[in-house]
Design a protein around this motif. Structure first.
Motif, PDB file in Angstrom:
ATOM      1  N   UNK A  70       0.840  -1.213   0.000  1.00 49.86           N
ATOM      2  CA  UNK A  70       0.000   0.000   0.000  1.00 49.86           C
ATOM      3  C   UNK A  70       0.870   1.255   0.000  1.00 49.86           C
ATOM      4  N   UNK A  71       1.947   1.251   0.817  1.00 45.67           N
ATOM      5  CA  UNK A  71       2.816   2.450   0.879  1.00 45.67           C
ATOM      6  C   UNK A  71       3.781   2.510  -0.300  1.00 45.67           C
ATOM      7  N   UNK A  72       3.959   1.383  -0.971  1.00 46.54           N
ATOM      8  CA  UNK A  72       4.912   1.224  -2.077  1.00 46.54           C
ATOM      9  C   UNK A  72       6.350   1.458  -1.622  1.00 46.54           C
ATOM     10  N   UNK A  73       6.617   1.236  -0.329  1.00 44.04           N
ATOM     11  CA  UNK A  73       7.983   1.376   0.195  1.00 44.04           C
ATOM     12  C   UNK A  73       8.356   0.090   0.942  1.00 44.04           C
ATOM     13  N   UNK A  74       9.216  -0.720   0.354  1.00 41.94           N
ATOM     14  CA  UNK A  74       9.630  -1.957   1.043  1.00 41.94           C
ATOM     15  C   UNK A  74      10.262  -1.618   2.398  1.00 41.94           C
ATOM     16  N   UNK A  75       9.896  -2.390   3.417  1.00 40.54           N
ATOM     17  CA  UNK A  75      10.480  -2.169   4.744  1.00 40.54           C
ATOM     18  C   UNK A  75       9.791  -1.087   5.559  1.00 40.54           C
ATOM     19  N   UNK A  76       8.743  -0.469   4.999  1.00 39.91           N
ATOM     20  CA  UNK A  76       8.118   0.661   5.709  1.00 39.91           C
ATOM     21  C   UNK A  76       7.396   0.201   6.974  1.00 39.91           C
ATOM     22  N   UNK A  77       6.778  -0.981   6.957  1.00 35.47           N
ATOM     23  CA  UNK A  77       6.099  -1.437   8.182  1.00 35.47           C
ATOM     24  C   UNK A  77       7.122  -1.642   9.303  1.00 35.47           C
ATOM     25  N   UNK A  78       8.236  -2.260   8.970  1.00 36.32           N
ATOM     26  CA  UNK A  78       9.292  -2.498   9.974  1.00 36.32           C
ATOM     27  C   UNK A  78       9.749  -1.170  10.603  1.00 36.32           C
ATOM     28  N   UNK A  79       9.982  -0.160   9.731  1.00 35.96           N
ATOM     29  CA  UNK A  79      10.446   1.148  10.216  1.00 35.96           C
ATOM     30  C   UNK A  79       9.394   1.797  11.108  1.00 35.96           C
ATOM     31  N   UNK A  80       8.126   1.715  10.704  1.00 40.33           N
ATOM     32  CA  UNK A  80       7.067   2.353  11.493  1.00 40.33           C
ATOM     33  C   UNK A  80       6.921   1.652  12.846  1.00 40.33           C
ATOM     34  N   UNK A  81       7.012   0.330  12.855  1.00 42.85           N
ATOM     35  CA  UNK A  81       6.879  -0.397  14.126  1.00 42.85           C
ATOM     36  C   UNK A  81       8.064  -0.067  15.049  1.00 42.85           C
ATOM     37  N   UNK A  82       9.252   0.015  14.489  1.00 44.45           N
ATOM     38  CA  UNK A  82      10.408   0.407  15.302  1.00 44.45           C
ATOM     39  C   UNK A  82      10.160   1.779  15.940  1.00 44.45           C
ATOM     40  N   UNK A  83       9.636   2.698  15.129  1.00 48.23           N
ATOM     41  CA  UNK A  83       9.374   4.055  15.628  1.00 48.23           C
ATOM     42  C   UNK A  83       8.354   4.035  16.765  1.00 48.23           C
TER      43      UNK A  83
END
Lengths: 388, 116
Positions: A133-146
């Motif tokens: 959906x975000x079209x950015x690989x790894x974005x869920x991982x980054x958001x969860x870390x944040x």
């Protein structure tokens, strides 16, 4: 919302105070979400100095709750300078972000600057769905870390779960993720048109069947029978579908106690209500708030002024969004997205949906081939029929 | 309390005048308060440099027509209460660098309108 906050909102309404405002700092974004309504190019954002001046004007006008959103707010290099200014002006500050750029240091600064809450967009607990959906690989991982960084600083985090066809099945997973992270959870099943009027992304909206299931999920709505109960039928025989009190009720807080300012200084009643009321680069915030003819018109609208909604069974219980109605072409008209939600929730079609169905079932007019002998007035008549 | 006290507005609050009421949200758990007229006077005058006794003499006694001793006693209790909610800072020394926040939608020199 607490009872006291609601009471203060009512007081602000009586006093004509813009109690809450959303300021989008940029439309630029480091994600490219499939459902996004924004144009991400920079068409001339307000400078740091312009934003600081605006914040002072907002505080003087009485704005208490200030939401910074975008685009992605952390893409502004002056973001923390703006936040410090807002803090010094004693706003209650809320942030909306995808959190991809929040690491330990940023989280600590947000704690020091006493941000009330940080709302973070999470579409799925599954990386393959969220990142698609975000079209950015790894974005869920980054958001969860944040989120973990923010929670470790004691900050309030809200996971905002926009639902669409792509992720309709995943809201239980996102909710469980919120619980695991110690965050709050909010869900929104509405995809809105792009700000330029493009409605193509509306195809992403969850269909009626999916909405019906959602509204009967007791983990979300509590008592489903109560939540999905048909609107009360009015007993009085004065020819009105709703009580006088309901007919005089306000549609929502947009333009009454709330407003929105774009990164370019455009002033709107709400982020979802693209009716330009002025520009804070040319006028003082309070002058637009008090004197804009557009805002006066928005404030004048009551349920009784809405020809379709005032006759609709859902009129006084509907979540009708005046901004979406405006985008459909009439700020006094129905918002079909909300009609569909009311229908999915209760099983009872709105007056607007019934009218649409009726017009679809009418016999189609036969298109007449225009022959040269037909006069101009006849041509007009045919054109009018064809547009029905 | 017999020692001189100083009070300052906490930098960790959100605040705004709404009509005649001061609305304050504490950074502690996002708790929302409205201050009554006496607390509003105290909060506005809490610059970290003026002793509480002086604030009471100049602002509370004149505004509310109460005796200084009684007013000071009540003000100390009120200040402690506000401090417990994270709205005020209290110290026996002047609190330097306070307040860090501005009260944006009120005029500091305007007379405070209060009713008893």
């Amino acid at each position: 919302m607490s009872a006291l906050l609601r009471e203060m909102g009512e007081r602000a309404l009586q006093l004509g105070v813009p109690f809450s405002a959303q300021l989008d700092l940029t439309y630029r974004c480091n994600e490219q979400c499939v459902h996004c309504y924004l144009d991400h190019d920079d068409h001339g954002e307000m400078t740091t100095a312009e934003i600081k001046r605006l914040l002072k004007e907002m505080a003087e006008a009485g704005v208490f709750i200030l939401t910074f959103s975008g685009g992605e707010i952390f893409l502004r290099k002056d973001f923390f300078e703006i936040l410090e200014c807002a803090r010094s002006l004693t706003f209650c500050i809320k942030l909306k972000t995808n959190a991809v750029l929040i690491r330990e240091a940023q989280a600590a600064r947000l704690r020091d600057l006493v941000v009330e809450s940080i709302q973070i967009s999470i579409y799925s607990h599954r990386p393959e769905v969220h990142d698609a959906i975000t079209k950015v690989p790894g974005s869920l991982r980054r958001s969860i870390d944040a989120i973990r960084f923010l929670k470790s600083q004691g900050l309030k985090v809200i996971l905002a779960n926009v639902l669409m066809t792509e992720n309709m099945q995943d809201y239980h997973g996102v909710r469980a993720l919120a619980d695991e992270l110690g965050a709050e959870y909010t869900l929104d099943p509405t995809i809105t048109p792009k700000m330029d009027g493009d409605r193509s992304i509306l195809d992403l909206n969850a269909g009626e069947t999916a909405l019906r299931h959602l509204f009967r999920d007791e983990l979300l709505v509590g008592n489903a029978d109560e939540f999905c109960a048909p609107p009360p039928v009015r007993q009085e025989h004065d020819g009105q579908a709703h009580s006088a009190e309901s007919m005089d009720s306000l549609p929502c807080s947009a333009g009454h106690t709330a407003c929105y300012v774009s990164p370019y200084g455009e002033f709107y009643p709400c982020v979802q209500f693209p009716l330009s009321c002025g520009n804070v680069r040319q006028q003082r915030f309070i002058d637009i708030w008090r004197n804009s003819e557009q805002l006066k018109e928005v404030r004048s609208i009551r349920l009784r002024d809405m020809s379709s909604c005032s006759q609709c069974a859902h009129g006084s219980t509907c979540t009708r969004c005046p901004g979406l109605a405006f985008m459909e072409g009439n700020m006094r008209g129905p918002s079909t997205a909300d009609c569909e939600k009311s229908h999915a929730r209760t099983g009872i079609p709105s007056a607007n949906l019934l009218a649409k169905k009726e017009s679809r079932s009418m016999p189609r007019l036969v298109q007449i081939q225009i022959v040269p002998a037909i006069t101009g007035s006849r041509l007009s008549g045919i054109a009018a029929h064809q547009s029905l | 309390m017999s020692k001189k006290l100083y009070i300052a507005r906490s930098p960790r609050i959100a605040a705004r005048m709404l009509g005649e009421e001061m609305l304050v949200m504490s950074g502690q758990g996002s708790t929302l308060f409205t201050l009554n007229p006496t607390a509003t006077v105290l909060w506005r005058a809490a610059d970290g440099a003026t002793p509480l006794e002086e604030i009471v003499g100049r602002r509370i006694c004149t505004e509310f027509e109460v005796q200084p001793e009684e007013a000071l006693r009540d003000a100390e209790a009120l200040a402690e209460d506000l401090a417990n909610h994270g709205i005020l800072l209290i110290s026996e020394e002047p609190i330097s660098g306070q307040p860090t926040t501005q009260e944006a939608n009120s005029k500091p020199d305007a007379p405070v309108q209060v009713t008893r």
